[in-house]
Design a protein around this motif. Structure first.
Motif: not given
Length: 627
Positions: A485-486, A449, A477, A474-475, A482-483, A479, A492
Protein backbone atom coordinates in the motif's frame (compact mmCIF):
# COMPACT_ATOMS: atom_id res chain seq x y z
CA UNK A 1 -41.33 21.83 25.81
CA UNK A 2 -39.19 18.70 25.71
CA UNK A 3 -40.13 15.77 23.48
CA UNK A 4 -38.99 12.17 23.67
CA UNK A 5 -37.21 11.29 20.44
CA UNK A 6 -37.52 7.60 19.71
CA UNK A 7 -34.80 6.34 17.40
CA UNK A 8 -34.35 2.93 15.79
CA UNK A 9 -32.49 1.49 18.77
CA UNK A 10 -35.36 2.35 21.15
CA UNK A 11 -37.96 0.90 18.79
CA UNK A 12 -35.88 -2.29 18.56
CA UNK A 13 -35.92 -2.61 22.37
CA UNK A 14 -39.72 -2.25 22.36
CA UNK A 15 -40.03 -5.20 19.95
CA UNK A 16 -38.39 -7.65 22.36
CA UNK A 17 -38.85 -10.57 22.51
CA UNK A 18 -39.13 -11.04 18.76
CA UNK A 19 -41.17 -13.94 17.37
CA UNK A 20 -39.03 -17.10 17.28
CA UNK A 21 -41.06 -18.54 14.39
CA UNK A 22 -40.33 -15.43 12.34
CA UNK A 23 -36.64 -15.43 13.22
CA UNK A 24 -36.34 -19.04 12.01
CA UNK A 25 -38.48 -18.31 8.90
CA UNK A 26 -40.74 -21.30 9.73
CA UNK A 27 -43.93 -19.31 9.34
CA UNK A 28 -45.87 -18.91 6.11
CA UNK A 29 -48.46 -16.29 5.15
CA UNK A 30 -48.56 -16.69 1.36
CA UNK A 31 -52.17 -17.93 1.23
CA UNK A 32 -55.45 -17.45 3.08
CA UNK A 33 -55.28 -20.86 4.79
CA UNK A 34 -52.52 -19.61 7.09
CA UNK A 35 -50.62 -18.19 8.77
CA UNK A 36 -48.95 -21.55 9.33
CA UNK A 37 -46.14 -22.18 11.79
CA UNK A 38 -43.94 -25.26 11.85
CA UNK A 39 -43.37 -26.53 15.39
CA UNK A 40 -40.39 -25.39 17.42
CA UNK A 41 -40.63 -28.61 19.43
CA UNK A 42 -41.00 -32.29 18.54
CA UNK A 43 -44.69 -32.10 19.45
CA UNK A 44 -45.38 -29.15 17.14
CA UNK A 45 -46.86 -29.45 13.61
CA UNK A 46 -44.47 -30.65 10.90
CA UNK A 47 -46.51 -29.34 7.98
CA UNK A 48 -48.52 -26.29 7.02
CA UNK A 49 -52.18 -26.58 6.02
CA UNK A 50 -51.17 -27.15 2.36
CA UNK A 51 -48.65 -29.85 3.34
CA UNK A 52 -45.51 -27.72 2.98
CA UNK A 53 -42.74 -28.70 5.37
CA UNK A 54 -40.01 -26.56 6.93
CA UNK A 55 -37.66 -27.06 3.95
CA UNK A 56 -40.24 -25.72 1.50
CA UNK A 57 -41.41 -22.84 3.69
CA UNK A 58 -37.91 -21.61 4.57
CA UNK A 59 -36.71 -21.97 0.96
CA UNK A 60 -39.71 -20.01 -0.34
CA UNK A 61 -39.09 -17.24 2.18
CA UNK A 62 -35.39 -17.15 1.28
CA UNK A 63 -36.13 -16.97 -2.46
CA UNK A 64 -38.71 -14.23 -1.96
CA UNK A 65 -36.16 -12.15 -0.08
CA UNK A 66 -33.63 -12.60 -2.88
CA UNK A 67 -36.26 -11.63 -5.45
CA UNK A 68 -37.06 -8.45 -3.51
CA UNK A 69 -33.37 -7.62 -3.13
CA UNK A 70 -32.64 -8.27 -6.81
CA UNK A 71 -35.63 -6.18 -7.89
CA UNK A 72 -34.52 -3.17 -5.83
CA UNK A 73 -31.05 -2.97 -7.36
CA UNK A 74 -32.32 -3.89 -10.79
CA UNK A 75 -35.02 -1.23 -10.69
CA UNK A 76 -32.20 1.19 -9.89
CA UNK A 77 -30.43 0.02 -13.05
CA UNK A 78 -33.60 0.43 -15.09
CA UNK A 79 -33.95 4.05 -13.94
CA UNK A 80 -30.37 4.83 -15.01
CA UNK A 81 -30.90 3.19 -18.44
CA UNK A 82 -34.06 5.24 -18.96
CA UNK A 83 -32.16 8.40 -17.99
CA UNK A 84 -29.36 7.66 -20.47
CA UNK A 85 -31.94 7.26 -23.24
CA UNK A 86 -33.51 10.63 -22.34
CA UNK A 87 -30.08 12.27 -22.27
CA UNK A 88 -29.33 10.83 -25.71
CA UNK A 89 -32.63 12.27 -26.99
CA UNK A 90 -31.90 15.65 -25.38
CA UNK A 91 -34.92 15.25 -23.09
CA UNK A 92 -33.08 15.60 -19.76
CA UNK A 93 -31.60 19.12 -19.41
CA UNK A 94 -28.78 19.35 -16.89
CA UNK A 95 -27.46 15.86 -17.54
CA UNK A 96 -24.57 15.07 -19.85
CA UNK A 97 -22.39 12.15 -20.85
CA UNK A 98 -19.19 12.57 -18.86
CA UNK A 99 -17.30 9.42 -19.80
CA UNK A 100 -17.38 9.01 -23.58
CA UNK A 101 -14.53 6.50 -23.47
CA UNK A 102 -16.55 4.10 -21.29
CA UNK A 103 -19.60 4.68 -23.49
CA UNK A 104 -17.66 3.65 -26.59
CA UNK A 105 -16.14 0.68 -24.77
CA UNK A 106 -19.63 -0.46 -23.72
CA UNK A 107 -20.95 0.02 -27.24
CA UNK A 108 -18.25 -2.21 -28.70
CA UNK A 109 -18.91 -4.84 -26.02
CA UNK A 110 -22.60 -4.77 -26.90
CA UNK A 111 -21.84 -5.23 -30.61
CA UNK A 112 -22.88 -1.74 -31.68
CA UNK A 113 -21.42 -0.34 -34.89
CA UNK A 114 -20.06 3.06 -33.81
CA UNK A 115 -18.48 4.08 -37.11
CA UNK A 116 -19.64 7.53 -38.16
CA UNK A 117 -22.12 7.78 -35.27
CA UNK A 118 -22.44 10.75 -32.93
CA UNK A 119 -22.05 10.31 -29.17
CA UNK A 120 -25.80 10.74 -28.66
CA UNK A 121 -26.58 8.02 -31.22
CA UNK A 122 -24.21 5.61 -29.51
CA UNK A 123 -25.64 6.46 -26.10
CA UNK A 124 -29.20 5.86 -27.33
CA UNK A 125 -28.32 2.42 -28.66
CA UNK A 126 -26.39 1.49 -25.48
CA UNK A 127 -29.32 2.62 -23.33
CA UNK A 128 -31.85 0.70 -25.41
CA UNK A 129 -29.85 -2.54 -25.35
CA UNK A 130 -29.30 -2.28 -21.58
CA UNK A 131 -32.98 -1.55 -21.03
CA UNK A 132 -33.91 -4.58 -23.15
CA UNK A 133 -32.08 -6.81 -20.67
CA UNK A 134 -34.87 -6.25 -18.16
CA UNK A 135 -37.70 -7.50 -20.38
CA UNK A 136 -35.72 -10.12 -22.28
CA UNK A 137 -37.51 -13.48 -22.21
CA UNK A 138 -34.98 -15.90 -23.72
CA UNK A 139 -31.24 -16.20 -24.19
CA UNK A 140 -28.60 -15.00 -21.73
CA UNK A 141 -27.88 -11.67 -20.07
CA UNK A 142 -25.08 -9.97 -21.99
CA UNK A 143 -22.84 -9.10 -19.04
CA UNK A 144 -22.62 -12.72 -17.86
CA UNK A 145 -20.10 -13.02 -20.73
CA UNK A 146 -17.72 -10.89 -18.62
CA UNK A 147 -17.24 -13.72 -16.13
CA UNK A 148 -14.25 -16.07 -16.49
CA UNK A 149 -14.90 -18.77 -19.12
CA UNK A 150 -14.75 -21.51 -16.51
CA UNK A 151 -17.43 -19.72 -14.46
CA UNK A 152 -19.67 -19.36 -17.51
CA UNK A 153 -19.33 -23.09 -18.17
CA UNK A 154 -20.38 -23.88 -14.58
CA UNK A 155 -23.47 -21.70 -14.90
CA UNK A 156 -24.43 -23.36 -18.18
CA UNK A 157 -23.99 -26.85 -16.79
CA UNK A 158 -26.16 -25.95 -13.77
CA UNK A 159 -28.74 -24.21 -15.97
CA UNK A 160 -28.72 -20.95 -14.01
CA UNK A 161 -27.67 -18.28 -16.51
CA UNK A 162 -30.35 -15.56 -16.21
CA UNK A 163 -32.57 -15.07 -19.25
CA UNK A 164 -33.97 -11.65 -18.41
CA UNK A 165 -33.90 -9.61 -15.21
CA UNK A 166 -37.65 -9.09 -14.82
CA UNK A 167 -38.36 -12.65 -15.90
CA UNK A 168 -36.24 -14.10 -13.11
CA UNK A 169 -37.90 -11.94 -10.45
CA UNK A 170 -41.40 -12.77 -11.72
CA UNK A 171 -40.61 -16.48 -11.95
CA UNK A 172 -39.28 -16.39 -8.39
CA UNK A 173 -42.58 -15.00 -7.15
CA UNK A 174 -44.54 -17.49 -9.27
CA UNK A 175 -42.56 -20.45 -7.94
CA UNK A 176 -43.19 -19.34 -4.35
CA UNK A 177 -46.94 -18.94 -4.85
CA UNK A 178 -49.02 -21.46 -2.92
CA UNK A 179 -48.96 -24.90 -4.50
CA UNK A 180 -46.22 -24.31 -7.07
CA UNK A 181 -42.56 -25.22 -6.46
CA UNK A 182 -42.31 -27.45 -3.37
CA UNK A 183 -38.71 -28.70 -3.82
CA UNK A 184 -36.25 -26.65 -1.75
CA UNK A 185 -33.34 -27.53 -4.06
CA UNK A 186 -35.29 -26.47 -7.13
CA UNK A 187 -36.26 -23.25 -5.35
CA UNK A 188 -32.57 -22.59 -4.66
CA UNK A 189 -31.75 -23.08 -8.34
CA UNK A 190 -34.09 -20.20 -9.09
CA UNK A 191 -32.61 -18.21 -6.18
CA UNK A 192 -29.22 -18.50 -7.89
CA UNK A 193 -30.57 -17.48 -11.30
CA UNK A 194 -32.47 -14.53 -9.81
CA UNK A 195 -29.45 -13.33 -7.81
CA UNK A 196 -27.18 -13.59 -10.86
CA UNK A 197 -29.64 -11.41 -12.78
CA UNK A 198 -28.91 -8.77 -10.13
CA UNK A 199 -25.12 -9.02 -9.82
CA UNK A 200 -24.30 -9.65 -13.47
CA UNK A 201 -27.38 -7.82 -14.72
CA UNK A 202 -29.28 -4.98 -13.06
CA UNK A 203 -26.54 -3.85 -10.66
CA UNK A 204 -23.84 -4.03 -13.33
CA UNK A 205 -26.00 -2.01 -15.72
CA UNK A 206 -26.60 0.61 -13.00
CA UNK A 207 -22.90 0.95 -12.23
CA UNK A 208 -21.73 1.13 -15.85
CA UNK A 209 -24.35 3.60 -17.03
CA UNK A 210 -23.87 5.83 -13.97
CA UNK A 211 -20.18 5.95 -14.88
CA UNK A 212 -21.12 6.99 -18.42
CA UNK A 213 -23.44 9.74 -17.18
CA UNK A 214 -21.56 11.02 -14.14
CA UNK A 215 -17.98 9.88 -14.74
CA UNK A 216 -16.05 6.75 -13.80
CA UNK A 217 -14.73 7.23 -10.26
CA UNK A 218 -11.05 7.84 -9.66
CA UNK A 219 -9.31 8.11 -6.26
CA UNK A 220 -10.51 11.20 -4.44
CA UNK A 221 -10.01 12.60 -0.94
CA UNK A 222 -13.03 13.13 1.29
CA UNK A 223 -14.19 13.31 4.90
CA UNK A 224 -16.71 11.42 6.99
CA UNK A 225 -18.66 11.69 10.25
CA UNK A 226 -20.96 14.24 11.90
CA UNK A 227 -18.23 16.87 12.03
CA UNK A 228 -18.74 17.53 8.31
CA UNK A 229 -21.98 19.38 9.17
CA UNK A 230 -21.34 23.13 9.43
CA UNK A 231 -23.15 25.31 11.96
CA UNK A 232 -22.89 28.48 9.88
CA UNK A 233 -23.91 26.90 6.55
CA UNK A 234 -27.20 25.73 5.07
CA UNK A 235 -26.94 21.95 5.54
CA UNK A 236 -28.64 19.67 3.03
CA UNK A 237 -28.49 15.89 3.44
CA UNK A 238 -29.03 13.60 0.45
CA UNK A 239 -30.00 10.07 1.48
CA UNK A 240 -30.94 6.94 -0.42
CA UNK A 241 -29.45 5.09 -3.35
CA UNK A 242 -30.04 6.56 -6.81
CA UNK A 243 -27.64 9.40 -7.72
CA UNK A 244 -29.91 10.78 -10.45
CA UNK A 245 -31.27 13.54 -8.18
CA UNK A 246 -28.27 13.99 -5.87
CA UNK A 247 -26.07 14.84 -8.86
CA UNK A 248 -28.47 17.69 -9.66
CA UNK A 249 -28.54 18.81 -6.00
CA UNK A 250 -24.74 19.12 -6.16
CA UNK A 251 -24.98 21.26 -9.30
CA UNK A 252 -27.75 23.42 -7.81
CA UNK A 253 -25.78 23.99 -4.58
CA UNK A 254 -22.95 25.47 -6.66
CA UNK A 255 -25.25 27.97 -8.38
CA UNK A 256 -23.88 31.49 -7.55
CA UNK A 257 -27.40 32.89 -7.36
CA UNK A 258 -28.44 30.33 -4.73
CA UNK A 259 -25.18 30.79 -2.80
CA UNK A 260 -25.83 34.54 -2.65
CA UNK A 261 -29.39 33.85 -1.56
CA UNK A 262 -28.06 31.68 1.29
CA UNK A 263 -25.72 34.48 2.35
CA UNK A 264 -28.63 36.92 2.35
CA UNK A 265 -30.28 34.67 4.93
CA UNK A 266 -27.26 34.80 7.23
CA UNK A 267 -25.46 31.62 6.12
CA UNK A 268 -21.89 31.49 4.81
CA UNK A 269 -22.86 29.11 2.03
CA UNK A 270 -24.44 25.76 1.19
CA UNK A 271 -23.08 22.47 2.54
CA UNK A 272 -24.07 19.09 1.09
CA UNK A 273 -23.58 15.86 3.05
CA UNK A 274 -24.62 12.31 2.33
CA UNK A 275 -26.01 9.30 4.13
CA UNK A 276 -26.01 5.69 2.91
CA UNK A 277 -25.26 4.87 -0.72
CA UNK A 278 -26.21 8.23 -2.18
CA UNK A 279 -23.41 9.51 0.02
CA UNK A 280 -20.98 7.04 -1.54
CA UNK A 281 -22.05 8.07 -5.04
CA UNK A 282 -21.44 11.79 -4.61
CA UNK A 283 -18.29 11.17 -2.55
CA UNK A 284 -16.74 9.07 -5.34
CA UNK A 285 -17.36 11.62 -8.05
CA UNK A 286 -17.24 14.97 -6.24
CA UNK A 287 -15.43 14.42 -2.95
CA UNK A 288 -18.53 15.56 -1.05
CA UNK A 289 -18.42 14.55 2.59
CA UNK A 290 -20.34 11.67 4.15
CA UNK A 291 -22.22 12.25 7.39
CA UNK A 292 -22.84 8.60 8.16
CA UNK A 293 -24.45 5.30 7.27
CA UNK A 294 -27.83 3.64 7.80
CA UNK A 295 -28.14 3.94 11.59
CA UNK A 296 -26.94 7.57 11.51
CA UNK A 297 -29.91 9.00 9.60
CA UNK A 298 -32.09 9.88 12.61
CA UNK A 299 -29.13 11.06 14.67
CA UNK A 300 -28.10 13.47 11.91
CA UNK A 301 -31.41 15.29 12.33
CA UNK A 302 -30.94 15.51 16.10
CA UNK A 303 -27.89 17.75 15.59
CA UNK A 304 -30.43 20.52 14.97
CA UNK A 305 -28.32 21.80 12.07
CA UNK A 306 -30.01 20.10 9.12
CA UNK A 307 -32.32 22.24 7.01
CA UNK A 308 -33.47 19.57 4.60
CA UNK A 309 -33.03 15.82 4.24
CA UNK A 310 -33.95 14.76 0.71
CA UNK A 311 -34.51 11.05 0.14
CA UNK A 312 -35.21 8.79 -2.81
CA UNK A 313 -35.44 4.98 -2.42
CA UNK A 314 -34.28 2.14 -0.15
CA UNK A 315 -33.11 2.10 3.48
CA UNK A 316 -35.12 5.21 4.39
CA UNK A 317 -36.48 4.89 7.94
CA UNK A 318 -40.21 5.70 8.11
CA UNK A 319 -39.76 7.61 11.39
CA UNK A 320 -37.74 10.44 9.82
CA UNK A 321 -40.66 12.93 9.67
CA UNK A 322 -41.52 12.21 13.33
CA UNK A 323 -37.93 12.83 14.45
CA UNK A 324 -37.74 15.92 12.22
CA UNK A 325 -40.92 17.33 13.84
CA UNK A 326 -38.86 17.94 16.99
CA UNK A 327 -36.60 20.25 14.99
CA UNK A 328 -36.89 22.64 12.05
CA UNK A 329 -35.71 20.00 9.55
CA UNK A 330 -37.87 19.20 6.52
CA UNK A 331 -37.98 15.69 5.06
CA UNK A 332 -38.50 15.66 1.29
CA UNK A 333 -39.36 12.51 -0.65
CA UNK A 334 -38.72 12.55 -4.40
CA UNK A 335 -39.71 9.15 -5.80
CA UNK A 336 -43.17 8.03 -6.80
CA UNK A 337 -42.14 4.60 -5.48
CA UNK A 338 -41.23 5.82 -2.01
CA UNK A 339 -43.48 8.24 -0.14
CA UNK A 340 -43.53 8.72 3.66
CA UNK A 341 -46.51 10.11 5.64
CA UNK A 342 -45.51 13.46 7.15
CA UNK A 343 -42.88 14.23 4.54
CA UNK A 344 -43.05 16.86 1.80
CA UNK A 345 -43.17 15.25 -1.64
CA UNK A 346 -41.47 16.88 -4.61
CA UNK A 347 -41.76 14.56 -7.59
CA UNK A 348 -38.45 14.11 -9.37
CA UNK A 349 -38.33 13.66 -13.13
CA UNK A 350 -35.32 13.68 -15.44
CA UNK A 351 -36.98 16.32 -17.59
CA UNK A 352 -37.15 18.76 -14.66
CA UNK A 353 -34.29 17.44 -12.53
CA UNK A 354 -32.22 20.61 -12.23
CA UNK A 355 -35.30 22.76 -11.71
CA UNK A 356 -36.54 20.48 -8.90
CA UNK A 357 -33.05 20.40 -7.36
CA UNK A 358 -32.94 24.19 -7.26
CA UNK A 359 -36.41 24.21 -5.70
CA UNK A 360 -35.18 21.90 -2.93
CA UNK A 361 -32.01 23.94 -2.31
CA UNK A 362 -34.07 27.13 -2.13
CA UNK A 363 -36.42 25.50 0.38
CA UNK A 364 -33.42 24.56 2.53
CA UNK A 365 -32.06 28.12 2.39
CA UNK A 366 -35.39 29.56 3.49
CA UNK A 367 -35.52 27.06 6.35
CA UNK A 368 -32.10 28.17 7.68
CA UNK A 369 -33.65 31.13 9.52
CA UNK A 370 -36.00 28.81 11.42
CA UNK A 371 -33.20 27.07 13.30
CA UNK A 372 -33.31 26.99 17.08
CA UNK A 373 -29.66 27.73 17.86
CA UNK A 374 -30.05 26.32 21.36
CA UNK A 375 -30.84 22.91 19.81
CA UNK A 376 -27.69 22.76 17.67
CA UNK A 377 -25.14 20.21 18.79
CA UNK A 378 -22.74 18.96 16.11
CA UNK A 379 -20.22 16.31 17.25
CA UNK A 380 -16.68 17.22 16.23
CA UNK A 381 -15.81 13.70 15.05
CA UNK A 382 -14.34 13.68 11.55
CA UNK A 383 -12.06 11.33 9.60
CA UNK A 384 -10.23 11.62 6.29
CA UNK A 385 -10.53 8.98 3.61
CA UNK A 386 -9.65 8.11 0.04
CA UNK A 387 -12.53 6.77 -2.08
CA UNK A 388 -13.42 6.31 -5.73
CA UNK A 389 -11.70 3.07 -6.71
CA UNK A 390 -13.25 1.49 -9.79
CA UNK A 391 -11.84 -1.70 -11.28
CA UNK A 392 -10.67 0.48 -14.20
CA UNK A 393 -8.83 2.98 -12.01
CA UNK A 394 -7.05 0.10 -10.27
CA UNK A 395 -5.48 -0.81 -13.63
CA UNK A 396 -3.98 2.67 -13.86
CA UNK A 397 -2.93 2.86 -10.19
CA UNK A 398 -1.03 -0.43 -10.46
CA UNK A 399 0.60 0.10 -13.84
CA UNK A 400 0.32 3.69 -14.99
CA UNK A 401 -0.87 4.86 -18.39
CA UNK A 402 1.32 2.60 -20.52
CA UNK A 403 1.57 -0.51 -18.30
CA UNK A 404 -1.92 -0.58 -16.81
CA UNK A 405 -2.26 -4.05 -15.33
CA UNK A 406 -3.38 -6.12 -12.36
CA UNK A 407 -0.03 -7.94 -12.47
CA UNK A 408 1.51 -6.10 -9.47
CA UNK A 409 -1.50 -7.14 -7.37
CA UNK A 410 -1.32 -10.77 -8.54
CA UNK A 411 2.45 -10.87 -8.01
CA UNK A 412 2.12 -9.63 -4.44
CA UNK A 413 -0.59 -12.18 -3.68
CA UNK A 414 1.63 -14.90 -5.13
CA UNK A 415 4.71 -13.78 -3.19
CA UNK A 416 2.69 -13.56 0.02
CA UNK A 417 2.95 -9.87 0.87
CA UNK A 418 -0.80 -9.82 0.38
CA UNK A 419 -2.40 -12.97 1.79
CA UNK A 420 -5.61 -12.55 -0.17
CA UNK A 421 -8.61 -10.33 -0.89
CA UNK A 422 -11.80 -9.84 1.12
CA UNK A 423 -14.96 -8.06 0.08
CA UNK A 424 -16.66 -6.67 3.19
CA UNK A 425 -20.00 -5.04 2.41
CA UNK A 426 -23.53 -4.57 3.64
CA UNK A 427 -25.66 -2.75 6.13
CA UNK A 428 -25.95 -1.79 9.80
CA UNK A 429 -28.25 -3.66 12.16
CA UNK A 430 -29.58 -2.34 15.52
CA UNK A 431 -29.27 -5.85 16.97
CA UNK A 432 -25.55 -5.14 17.46
CA UNK A 433 -23.44 -2.14 18.46
CA UNK A 434 -23.36 0.27 15.52
CA UNK A 435 -20.37 -0.37 13.19
CA UNK A 436 -18.57 -2.53 15.75
CA UNK A 437 -18.58 -5.80 13.80
CA UNK A 438 -17.46 -4.10 10.57
CA UNK A 439 -14.56 -2.43 12.33
CA UNK A 440 -13.39 -5.46 14.31
CA UNK A 441 -13.61 -7.75 11.29
CA UNK A 442 -11.79 -5.44 8.89
CA UNK A 443 -9.18 -4.58 11.51
CA UNK A 444 -8.23 -8.23 11.91
CA UNK A 445 -8.25 -8.88 8.16
CA UNK A 446 -5.86 -6.07 7.26
CA UNK A 447 -3.70 -6.87 10.27
CA UNK A 448 -3.28 -10.31 8.67
CA UNK A 449 -2.30 -8.84 5.28
CA UNK A 450 -5.70 -9.29 3.63
CA UNK A 451 -6.54 -6.46 1.22
CA UNK A 452 -10.16 -5.38 1.86
CA UNK A 453 -12.55 -4.10 -0.82
CA UNK A 454 -15.66 -2.34 0.47
CA UNK A 455 -18.94 -0.79 -0.61
CA UNK A 456 -22.02 0.70 1.02
CA UNK A 457 -22.55 1.24 4.73
CA UNK A 458 -19.64 -1.06 5.57
CA UNK A 459 -17.24 1.26 3.74
CA UNK A 460 -18.63 4.24 5.68
CA UNK A 461 -18.19 2.38 8.99
CA UNK A 462 -14.52 1.68 8.26
CA UNK A 463 -13.97 5.19 6.93
CA UNK A 464 -15.11 6.56 10.29
CA UNK A 465 -12.57 4.25 11.95
CA UNK A 466 -9.75 5.66 9.79
CA UNK A 467 -9.07 2.51 7.75
CA UNK A 468 -9.63 4.35 4.44
CA UNK A 469 -7.05 7.01 5.25
CA UNK A 470 -4.02 6.38 3.01
CA UNK A 471 -1.68 7.45 5.86
CA UNK A 472 -3.42 6.59 9.14
CA UNK A 473 -4.92 3.41 7.71
CA UNK A 474 -1.45 1.92 7.20
CA UNK A 475 -0.98 1.75 10.98
CA UNK A 476 -3.64 -0.97 11.10
CA UNK A 477 -2.17 -3.07 8.27
CA UNK A 478 0.19 -6.04 8.50
CA UNK A 479 3.78 -5.65 7.35
CA UNK A 480 3.33 -7.15 3.87
CA UNK A 481 0.10 -5.34 3.07
CA UNK A 482 1.56 -2.08 4.37
CA UNK A 483 4.59 -2.41 2.08
CA UNK A 484 2.40 -2.79 -0.97
CA UNK A 485 0.00 0.00 0.00
CA UNK A 486 2.86 2.41 0.74
CA UNK A 487 4.50 1.61 -2.60
CA UNK A 488 1.28 2.15 -4.54
CA UNK A 489 -0.03 5.01 -2.39
CA UNK A 490 -3.37 3.50 -1.37
CA UNK A 491 -5.07 2.65 1.95
CA UNK A 492 -5.37 -1.01 3.01
CA UNK A 493 -9.14 -0.76 2.64
CA UNK A 494 -10.39 0.12 -0.84
CA UNK A 495 -13.66 2.04 -1.24
CA UNK A 496 -15.39 0.79 -4.42
CA UNK A 497 -18.70 2.60 -4.17
CA UNK A 498 -22.32 2.12 -3.19
CA UNK A 499 -23.97 -1.26 -2.59
CA UNK A 500 -25.15 -1.41 -6.21
CA UNK A 501 -21.42 -1.18 -7.09
CA UNK A 502 -20.68 -4.64 -5.72
CA UNK A 503 -20.53 -5.47 -9.42
CA UNK A 504 -17.19 -3.60 -9.38
CA UNK A 505 -15.87 -6.20 -6.93
CA UNK A 506 -17.04 -9.01 -9.22
CA UNK A 507 -15.21 -7.44 -12.15
CA UNK A 508 -12.09 -6.73 -10.09
CA UNK A 509 -12.01 -10.42 -9.14
CA UNK A 510 -12.46 -11.32 -12.81
CA UNK A 511 -9.55 -9.02 -13.73
CA UNK A 512 -7.35 -10.86 -11.20
CA UNK A 513 -8.31 -14.21 -12.76
CA UNK A 514 -7.65 -12.98 -16.29
CA UNK A 515 -4.26 -11.55 -15.30
CA UNK A 516 -3.11 -15.10 -14.57
CA UNK A 517 -1.20 -17.00 -11.95
CA UNK A 518 -4.10 -17.42 -9.51
CA UNK A 519 -6.28 -20.04 -11.17
CA UNK A 520 -8.85 -19.99 -13.93
CA UNK A 521 -11.94 -19.01 -11.97
CA UNK A 522 -13.12 -16.73 -9.18
CA UNK A 523 -13.63 -19.82 -6.99
CA UNK A 524 -9.87 -20.54 -7.14
CA UNK A 525 -8.81 -17.12 -5.83
CA UNK A 526 -7.61 -16.64 -2.24
CA UNK A 527 -10.66 -14.47 -1.60
CA UNK A 528 -13.71 -14.32 0.64
CA UNK A 529 -16.69 -12.06 1.29
CA UNK A 530 -18.72 -10.90 4.29
CA UNK A 531 -21.73 -8.82 5.28
CA UNK A 532 -21.08 -8.47 9.04
CA UNK A 533 -24.18 -6.43 10.00
CA UNK A 534 -26.61 -7.21 7.16
CA UNK A 535 -30.30 -6.40 7.52
CA UNK A 536 -31.80 -5.88 4.03
CA UNK A 537 -33.07 -8.28 1.39
CA UNK A 538 -30.57 -6.71 -1.02
CA UNK A 539 -27.76 -8.16 1.09
CA UNK A 540 -29.11 -11.69 0.60
CA UNK A 541 -29.29 -11.18 -3.16
CA UNK A 542 -25.72 -9.84 -3.16
CA UNK A 543 -24.52 -12.74 -1.03
CA UNK A 544 -26.21 -15.31 -3.26
CA UNK A 545 -24.72 -13.90 -6.47
CA UNK A 546 -21.26 -13.88 -4.90
CA UNK A 547 -21.67 -17.48 -3.71
CA UNK A 548 -22.94 -18.43 -7.17
CA UNK A 549 -19.89 -16.70 -8.66
CA UNK A 550 -17.59 -18.93 -6.58
CA UNK A 551 -17.00 -16.90 -3.40
CA UNK A 552 -17.07 -18.02 0.24
CA UNK A 553 -19.45 -15.58 1.99
CA UNK A 554 -19.96 -15.09 5.73
CA UNK A 555 -22.94 -13.27 7.25
CA UNK A 556 -23.21 -12.02 10.82
CA UNK A 557 -25.95 -10.97 13.30
CA UNK A 558 -28.64 -13.42 12.15
CA UNK A 559 -29.37 -16.01 9.47
CA UNK A 560 -32.72 -16.72 7.77
CA UNK A 561 -32.66 -20.50 7.08
CA UNK A 562 -32.04 -22.11 10.47
CA UNK A 563 -35.63 -23.37 10.52
CA UNK A 564 -34.61 -25.90 7.84
CA UNK A 565 -31.65 -28.17 8.56
CA UNK A 566 -31.61 -29.51 5.01
CA UNK A 567 -31.62 -26.08 3.33
CA UNK A 568 -29.00 -24.75 5.75
CA UNK A 569 -26.76 -27.74 5.04
CA UNK A 570 -27.15 -27.14 1.31
CA UNK A 571 -26.23 -23.43 1.56
CA UNK A 572 -23.39 -23.97 4.05
CA UNK A 573 -21.91 -27.06 2.39
CA UNK A 574 -23.45 -28.78 -0.65
CA UNK A 575 -23.79 -25.69 -2.84
CA UNK A 576 -19.99 -25.51 -2.97
CA UNK A 577 -19.91 -28.72 -5.03
CA UNK A 578 -22.02 -26.99 -7.68
CA UNK A 579 -20.69 -23.43 -7.72
CA UNK A 580 -17.38 -23.43 -5.82
CA UNK A 581 -18.71 -20.92 -3.30
CA UNK A 582 -20.76 -21.35 -0.14
CA UNK A 583 -22.38 -19.50 2.76
CA UNK A 584 -21.38 -19.38 6.42
CA UNK A 585 -22.83 -17.70 9.50
CA UNK A 586 -20.74 -16.32 12.35
CA UNK A 587 -21.86 -13.42 14.59
CA UNK A 588 -18.49 -13.01 16.32
CA UNK A 589 -16.24 -10.71 14.20
CA UNK A 590 -13.04 -12.32 15.47
CA UNK A 591 -14.23 -15.81 14.52
CA UNK A 592 -15.64 -14.45 11.27
CA UNK A 593 -12.19 -13.15 10.34
CA UNK A 594 -10.68 -16.52 11.27
CA UNK A 595 -13.11 -18.30 8.93
CA UNK A 596 -12.21 -15.98 6.06
CA UNK A 597 -8.46 -16.19 6.66
CA UNK A 598 -8.64 -20.00 6.93
CA UNK A 599 -10.49 -20.14 3.60
CA UNK A 600 -7.90 -17.83 2.00
CA UNK A 601 -5.06 -19.98 3.35
CA UNK A 602 -6.70 -23.12 1.94
CA UNK A 603 -6.98 -21.50 -1.49
CA UNK A 604 -3.33 -20.44 -1.32
CA UNK A 605 -2.36 -24.01 -0.54
CA UNK A 606 -4.34 -25.38 -3.48
CA UNK A 607 -2.60 -22.86 -5.75
CA UNK A 608 0.78 -23.88 -4.36
CA UNK A 609 1.60 -20.39 -3.10
CA UNK A 610 1.30 -21.11 0.62
CA UNK A 611 5.08 -21.30 1.06
CA UNK A 612 7.79 -18.87 0.04
CA UNK A 613 9.61 -19.99 -3.09
CA UNK A 614 13.37 -20.15 -3.17
CA UNK A 615 14.88 -17.61 -5.57
CA UNK A 616 16.90 -19.30 -8.29
CA UNK A 617 19.38 -17.38 -10.45
CA UNK A 618 19.40 -18.99 -13.88
CA UNK A 619 22.70 -19.40 -15.76
CA UNK A 620 22.81 -19.63 -19.55
CA UNK A 621 22.56 -23.43 -19.60
CA UNK A 622 19.42 -23.38 -17.44
CA UNK A 623 17.85 -20.74 -19.70
CA UNK A 624 18.54 -22.91 -22.78
CA UNK A 625 16.77 -25.82 -21.07
CA UNK A 626 13.66 -23.64 -20.66
CA UNK A 627 13.60 -23.05 -24.40
Amino acid sequence: MEKEIKTIEKRFEEQQPQCRFGLLEICCRICGMGPCRIGLSEKGPKYGVCGANADTIVARNFLRKIAAGASSHSDHGRAVAETLIKVARNEAPGYEIKDEFKLVKLALELGIDIKGKKTEEIALKVGEICLSQFGQQEGELIFTKRAPLKRQKIWKEEGVIPRGIDREVVESLHRTHMGTDQDYLNLMKQATRCALSDGWGGSMIATDLQDVLFGTPEPIIGQVNFGVLKEDYVNIIVHGHEPLLSEMIVIAAEDPELINYAKSKGAKGINIGGICCTANEILMRHGISIIGNFLNQEMAITTGAVEVMVVDVQCIIASLPEVASCFHTKIITTSEKAKIPGAIHIQFTEEEALQKAKEIVKMAIENFEKRNKENILIPENISNLVAGFSYESIYYILGGRFRASYKPLNDNIINGRIKGIAGVVGCNNPKVVHDEIHIKLVSKLIENDVLVLQTGCSAIACAKAGFLDSVKGLDYAGKGLREVCEAVGIPPVIHMGSCVDNSRILLAATCVVKEGGLGDDISELPAAGAAPEWMSEKALSIGQYFVSSGVFVVFGVTWPTFGSKNLTKYLFDDIEKEFGGKWAYEPDPDKMADLMIKHIDEKRKKLGIDKARERVLYDMAMRRELE
